[in-house]
Design an enzyme around this catalytic site. Sequence first.
Site, PDB file in Angstrom:
ATOM      1  N   HIS A  59       0.878  -1.179   0.000  1.00 42.28           N
ATOM      2  CA  HIS A  59       0.000   0.000   0.000  1.00 42.28           C
ATOM      3  C   HIS A  59       0.917   1.231   0.000  1.00 42.28           C
ATOM      4  O   HIS A  59       1.710   1.418   0.925  1.00 42.28           O
ATOM      5  CB  HIS A  59      -0.920  -0.007   1.228  1.00 42.28           C
ATOM      6  CG  HIS A  59      -1.899  -1.134   1.172  1.00 42.28           C
ATOM      7  ND1 HIS A  59      -2.133  -1.984   2.229  1.00 42.28           N
ATOM      8  CD2 HIS A  59      -2.704  -1.557   0.157  1.00 42.28           C
ATOM      9  CE1 HIS A  59      -3.042  -2.882   1.872  1.00 42.28           C
ATOM     10  NE2 HIS A  59      -3.402  -2.645   0.614  1.00 42.28           N
ATOM     11  N   GLU A  62       1.676   3.811   2.994  1.00 43.40           N
ATOM     12  CA  GLU A  62       2.053   3.294   4.321  1.00 43.40           C
ATOM     13  C   GLU A  62       3.575   3.414   4.440  1.00 43.40           C
ATOM     14  O   GLU A  62       4.322   2.469   4.175  1.00 43.40           O
ATOM     15  CB  GLU A  62       1.539   1.862   4.468  1.00 43.40           C
ATOM     16  CG  GLU A  62       0.011   1.844   4.377  1.00 43.40           C
ATOM     17  CD  GLU A  62      -0.601   0.444   4.434  1.00 43.40           C
ATOM     18  OE1 GLU A  62       0.143  -0.542   4.588  1.00 43.40           O
ATOM     19  OE2 GLU A  62      -1.838   0.360   4.323  1.00 43.40           O
ATOM     20  N   HIS A 151       3.083  -3.189   7.038  1.00 44.93           N
ATOM     21  CA  HIS A 151       1.998  -2.244   6.728  1.00 44.93           C
ATOM     22  C   HIS A 151       1.782  -1.275   7.887  1.00 44.93           C
ATOM     23  O   HIS A 151       2.230  -1.515   9.008  1.00 44.93           O
ATOM     24  CB  HIS A 151       0.674  -3.002   6.535  1.00 44.93           C
ATOM     25  CG  HIS A 151       0.604  -3.789   5.273  1.00 44.93           C
ATOM     26  ND1 HIS A 151      -0.233  -3.472   4.225  1.00 44.93           N
ATOM     27  CD2 HIS A 151       1.280  -4.895   4.880  1.00 44.93           C
ATOM     28  CE1 HIS A 151      -0.074  -4.349   3.249  1.00 44.93           C
ATOM     29  NE2 HIS A 151       0.842  -5.230   3.619  1.00 44.93           N
ATOM     30  N   GLU A 215       1.194  -5.073  11.161  1.00 49.17           N
ATOM     31  CA  GLU A 215       0.571  -3.743  11.228  1.00 49.17           C
ATOM     32  C   GLU A 215       1.306  -2.963  12.302  1.00 49.17           C
ATOM     33  O   GLU A 215       1.372  -3.390  13.460  1.00 49.17           O
ATOM     34  CB  GLU A 215      -0.914  -3.882  11.590  1.00 49.17           C
ATOM     35  CG  GLU A 215      -1.746  -4.540  10.511  1.00 49.17           C
ATOM     36  CD  GLU A 215      -1.933  -3.671   9.268  1.00 49.17           C
ATOM     37  OE1 GLU A 215      -1.621  -2.455   9.323  1.00 49.17           O
ATOM     38  OE2 GLU A 215      -2.369  -4.215   8.242  1.00 49.17           O
TER      39      GLU A 215
HETATM   40  O1  LIG Z   1      -6.376  -0.143   8.017  1.00 51.61           O
HETATM   41  C1  LIG Z   1      -6.953  -0.893   7.223  1.00 51.61           C
HETATM   42  O2  LIG Z   1      -8.191  -0.919   7.101  1.00 51.61           O
HETATM   43  C2  LIG Z   1      -6.146  -1.823   6.345  1.00 51.61           C
HETATM   44  C3  LIG Z   1      -4.709  -1.977   6.773  1.00 51.61           C
HETATM   45  C4  LIG Z   1      -4.080  -2.985   5.832  1.00 51.61           C
HETATM   46  O3  LIG Z   1      -3.651  -2.623   4.785  1.00 51.61           O
HETATM   47  N1  LIG Z   1      -4.133  -4.245   6.243  1.00 51.61           N
HETATM   48  C5  LIG Z   1      -3.783  -5.344   5.376  1.00 51.61           C
HETATM   49  C6  LIG Z   1      -3.927  -6.654   6.092  1.00 51.61           C
HETATM   50  C7  LIG Z   1      -3.517  -7.799   5.219  1.00 51.61           C
HETATM   51  C8  LIG Z   1      -3.868  -9.169   5.803  1.00 51.61           C
HETATM   52  O4  LIG Z   1      -5.058  -9.436   5.970  1.00 51.61           O
HETATM   53  O5  LIG Z   1      -2.949  -9.965   6.018  1.00 51.61           O
HETATM   54  C9  LIG Z   1      -4.714  -5.292   4.186  1.00 51.61           C
HETATM   55  O6  LIG Z   1      -5.903  -5.010   4.393  1.00 51.61           O
HETATM   56  O7  LIG Z   1      -4.263  -5.557   3.083  1.00 51.61           O
HETATM   57 ZN   LIG Z   2      -1.563  -1.923   4.208  1.00 53.13          ZN
END
Ligand SMILES: O=C(O)CCC(=O)N[C@@H](CCC(=O)O)C(=O)O
Ligand SMILES: [Zn+2]
Length: 332
Positions: A59, A62, A151, A215
């Site tokens: 992303h 980030e 992330h 995260e």
């Molecule tokens: O803050 C958010 O809503 C999304 C943060 C983010 O990018 N999280 C990842 C997690 C990936 C996973 O599920 O392993 C995403 O949503 O891609």
């Molecule tokens: Zn992300």
Amino acid sequence: MLALGKLLELTLAGHEPTQKIQLTTKGVCLRWLGEGALEVRPPAATDSGLDLLLSAGVHGNETAPIELLDSLLQAIARGQLIPRARILFLFGNPEAMRRGARYIERDVNRLFNGRHAAASGNEALRACELERLATTFFSLPQRTRLHYDLHTAIRGSRIEQFALYPWKQGREHSRKELVRLQAAGMRAVLLQNKSSITFSAFTYEQLDAEAFTLELGKARPFGQNAEVDLTRLDASLRELIEGREADLDQPLVQLELFSVSREVIKHTDAFRLHLDDDIENFTELAPGYLLAEDGAGQRWVVEEQGARIIFPNPKVANGLRAGILIVPTPQD
Ligand SMILES: O=C(O)CCC(=O)N[C@@H](CCC(=O)O)C(=O)O
Ligand SMILES: [Zn+2]
């Protein structure tokens, strides 16, 4: 410093380096593999046997994890950090990084495990390229494979730093990896219980790596990450890279475990999420709470005791996850 140590600068400028391979004063080989992709290879005599994939910028907005990888690579290129691990540094979505955007047309982190083949556009091509780079990197036999996809989140979080651990039929989550995450400053781990289409799910499911999405705080622009404290993660990564990691036989005293109860999928434009815009990740929701509604009378009502919400986002494209309901998992 060696020019290849400036992978971030090259990537943001959209430049290809003239020299694709360089050696540090410590005999470490840096090899540019394409836009936002660089392999680090230690001399064979000092190789620890670890293949470590570090990705950020899947992303593009980030930035704290991107800055962390930049500082690690620069330290390697200056000879200040002497790797004993093979490392693949990847910046996931260079065009989105240049524009300070999560993505341009499609979320790259929803295009893995085959999804890119059914999609079009540059981000589908990029996901395919990331899969190819990871597959080649993790193709050497008898090596330990580890992937951290770094992330930051859209919103604040009651638990600031946490990991998502992918799932594969017949494969157990590793306690040793949980200890490693705890040492790196993670305070919670979300154990997935189904296959997924994220980058870490791809390397876990297809390439047999231990793989995690980490995260690390709230997403902010480049240079504005003072509030994202990456001290512990930085120290742990340096230990891993230099092959001087501490004992992993530790109790999991600082780590809360959660499992996914339900994913909330947005199906139509009629989707409504009944949460404040500034709600934090890990906020508890009481049983009976009407969380979301969609077309055709579909309703998500909380039934679970101790349920919490993470990644609530009603703006995702139809068909994608608009939030995850999680519940605490007892530790054995
Ligand atoms: O803050 C958010 O809503 C999304 C943060 C983010 O990018 N999280 C990842 C997690 C990936 C996973 O599920 O392993 C995403 O949503 O891609
Ligand atoms: Zn992300």
